[in-house]
Motif scaffolding. Structure first.
Motif, PDB file in Angstrom:
ATOM      1  N   UNK A 156      -3.060  66.809   7.827  1.00 35.13           N
ATOM      2  CA  UNK A 156      -3.890  65.028   7.603  1.00 35.13           C
ATOM      3  C   UNK A 156      -4.142  64.384   8.630  1.00 35.13           C
ATOM      4  N   UNK A 157      -2.656  63.790   8.749  1.00 38.36           N
ATOM      5  CA  UNK A 157      -2.413  62.312   9.965  1.00 38.36           C
ATOM      6  C   UNK A 157      -2.513  62.913  10.658  1.00 38.36           C
ATOM      7  N   UNK A 185      -5.844  63.726  13.884  1.00 36.71           N
ATOM      8  CA  UNK A 185      -6.449  62.823  14.923  1.00 36.71           C
ATOM      9  C   UNK A 185      -5.838  63.147  16.523  1.00 36.71           C
ATOM     10  N   UNK A 238      -7.929  64.925  19.161  1.00 36.91           N
ATOM     11  CA  UNK A 238      -8.699  64.048  19.508  1.00 36.91           C
ATOM     12  C   UNK A 238      -8.201  63.639  20.653  1.00 36.91           C
ATOM     13  N   UNK A 250     -14.655  65.230  17.131  1.00 28.27           N
ATOM     14  CA  UNK A 250     -14.920  63.738  16.150  1.00 28.27           C
ATOM     15  C   UNK A 250     -15.457  64.856  14.327  1.00 28.27           C
ATOM     16  N   UNK A 271     -13.029  67.152  13.299  1.00 30.05           N
ATOM     17  CA  UNK A 271     -11.899  66.813  12.497  1.00 30.05           C
ATOM     18  C   UNK A 271     -11.901  66.046  11.373  1.00 30.05           C
ATOM     19  N   UNK A 272     -13.497  65.533  11.073  1.00 30.00           N
ATOM     20  CA  UNK A 272     -14.161  65.288   9.695  1.00 30.00           C
ATOM     21  C   UNK A 272     -14.078  66.325   9.199  1.00 30.00           C
ATOM     22  N   UNK A 277     -10.590  67.295   8.221  1.00 29.98           N
ATOM     23  CA  UNK A 277      -9.784  65.876   7.003  1.00 29.98           C
ATOM     24  C   UNK A 277     -10.530  66.786   5.301  1.00 29.98           C
ATOM     25  N   UNK A 278     -11.335  66.522   5.910  1.00 30.02           N
ATOM     26  CA  UNK A 278     -12.685  66.665   3.866  1.00 30.02           C
ATOM     27  C   UNK A 278     -11.953  67.951   3.570  1.00 30.02           C
ATOM     28  N   UNK A 281      -9.209  67.797   2.127  1.00 33.29           N
ATOM     29  CA  UNK A 281      -8.351  66.605   1.159  1.00 33.29           C
ATOM     30  C   UNK A 281      -8.631  67.468  -0.124  1.00 33.29           C
TER      31      UNK A 281
END
Lengths: 188, 188, 188, 188
Positions: free
Chosen positions: D10-11, D14, D17, D42, D45-46, D49-50, D53
């Motif tokens: 997840x990290x 980034x 980008x 972005x 990416x979001x 990430x979600x 998660x």
């Protein structure tokens, strides 16, 4: 410590898969071919991930037997981690040039070194009564040690084969699950 | 917190070893030479990994004595981590230009700063009764503090030597194991 | 979860400091100047590291009060982590172009968003009796909430100032330790 | 193991980008436009990430039911992690070329594979009495299994839609929260 470094090394393996960066205007045309050409890279990534996962599991399992850590065991672990941390690098090079001897050989030698250090690690523990929780574990650790020679053995075989055909030598790792099936039945 | 950052910093050290990227058509010819030229980079990577591993182990050991954490100890640790996190960067630069004074000096200064903060860290603990689990530890922490001056001392020596010969100054770290052998016998 | 992501984000901040890559033959001459020009990048790296470390510590501290986690608290944390994970990116851009409004503004806005989500996080906890271990904590959490508005406040100030002078606006964060000294004395 | 790899994957999302790198002299003029053009990157990416998660939380929740781990469960988890670790790569490619079918399809297929392995994972547990802490959990795991088919279902829908319009197909994931609201009410 060991756990964290294994997890990070396994995850940054993915950074070795170079994302293609064609011009936006040409992407529609060339990207399919470029992504198709990533398959050797992704194949080596998967191989490296599985081998590291295997070492990790064995390292975990074997640590159940260990009660104390002596200074030599600590340094064996540190050298194990150095060679593990180099795997994302050698996987990257071998993935970029799967047909070039020296690139593929670098990968095989790295796996060989990780495997040998891991075997030595088990050898040291199985001989060190004072490190073990119970003496009854010495026999099972000895068996684990003999089984652990499988991966360096296969890496050596692959290294030799890479002089004949670099790409094909990478396929040697596919025999691991079958070889492991037999080796897990060893009972000396 | 400290553990995770050490593990990640040690693992991303490998990202500083730039994988050679020749054209596929020329790879067969030029890759062996390019990989051979990576040896200084890999040497510095190993040095940096071992030094960080050493700091990590000492940090771990020393924390057994600590019962509470005060605000100053917290900030010493945060500044320790900043300088640790910079190591992959300075290792990368020194690995790329092992013959250039300023690149090698950057590495030595970074190690020097990590070492000095770590020594100050031990100094602060060994003087702060209220942080320690038992007062009997103060003497052993004082010994640890004196021993911890070894790494910044060697980094300072290497920094001075780098003005004479940058490449050779990197070899100074090879004396650590021998020096440590004697220093571990200090008993003030 | 939160701990790991903070640690990784703080460590990969260093990947945003672009190591200079001059030709080997010119390195001796141009590297000193190039390393000297990295100072703004390293300055912003240190600022971002310290701000993240501060959020991490506050997040840790505040979690001592929390007994249960509800669904909203979970999602607040996930959005907090998304904005934390973006910090290495915005720090990278601001470090490369400290004199360009839009680059510096991106950094300020990112810090502002992390800060606002974190404050909302505290606000939500301080209002949710059912999440807290003891009701007595509500007052101290309310104080923490008011104190937590400091960072988004400073980021907003920096964002406004960046329209006047982008580089100077980055220095605004230097007032945090002094401002924190006063804010920590708030007792509503 | 699982936790660490999820957090790292997840990290490092980034890192996909790509920070714009115009010449310093032109940065003032071109950077605003370049940063504006990062919004699709972005956005993806979001989304990624979600989704990660969400998988992480479900993986966590579901592990409360599991008492023992058998060899098959271990390998399901390892293949789950391989596909999770590839997400930063496929997110990177899709973020760079959100209008190119093959790039976007790669992302959808990666999410589909993670989702299918995760569903199979739940299916295996819900059928394996010997792995569970209490037999009463079998029914709730069966419900979880049916709910878990939502994400691979949406990824499949997005994959089909990407043949019509790649960019729009990425928006399909926005229906997840609404779909989840209904699916969470399933009670077979």
């Amino acid at each position: 410590m060991v756990d964290g470094i294994f997890a990070i090394a396994m995850t940054i393996l993915v950074l070795g898969i170079t994302p293609p960066k064609p011009e936006i205007s040409q992407a529609q045309a060339v990207l399919p071919g470029q992504i198709f050409h990533l398959f050797p890279e992704i194949f080596i990534f998967v191989i490296a991930f599985l081998i590291l996962a295997g070492f990790w599991l064995d390292h975990h399992r074997q640590f159940h037997f260990v009660g104390t850590i002596d200074s030599r065991l600590l340094w064996i672990n540190i050298f194990l981690l150095i060679s593990v941390v180099l795997i994302p690098f050698s996987t990257d090079v071998a993935g970029d040039y799967p047909e070039v001897l020296v690139a593929v050989l670098l990968f095989h030698i790295n796996i060989l070194i990780v495997g040998l250090i891991f075997s030595y690690h088990l050898h040291h523990i199985s001989r060190s009564e004072h490190l073990l929780e119970s003496q009854a574990d010495m026999k099972s650790l000895n068996i684990l040690f003999h089984q652990s020679l499988l991966i360096p053995g296969i890496a050596l075989l692959a290294a030799i084969l890479s002089f004949v055909n670099p790409s094909v030598s990478l396929l040697v790792y596919l025999i691991i699950p079958f070889a492991k099936y037999f080796v897990d039945r060893i009972d000396i």
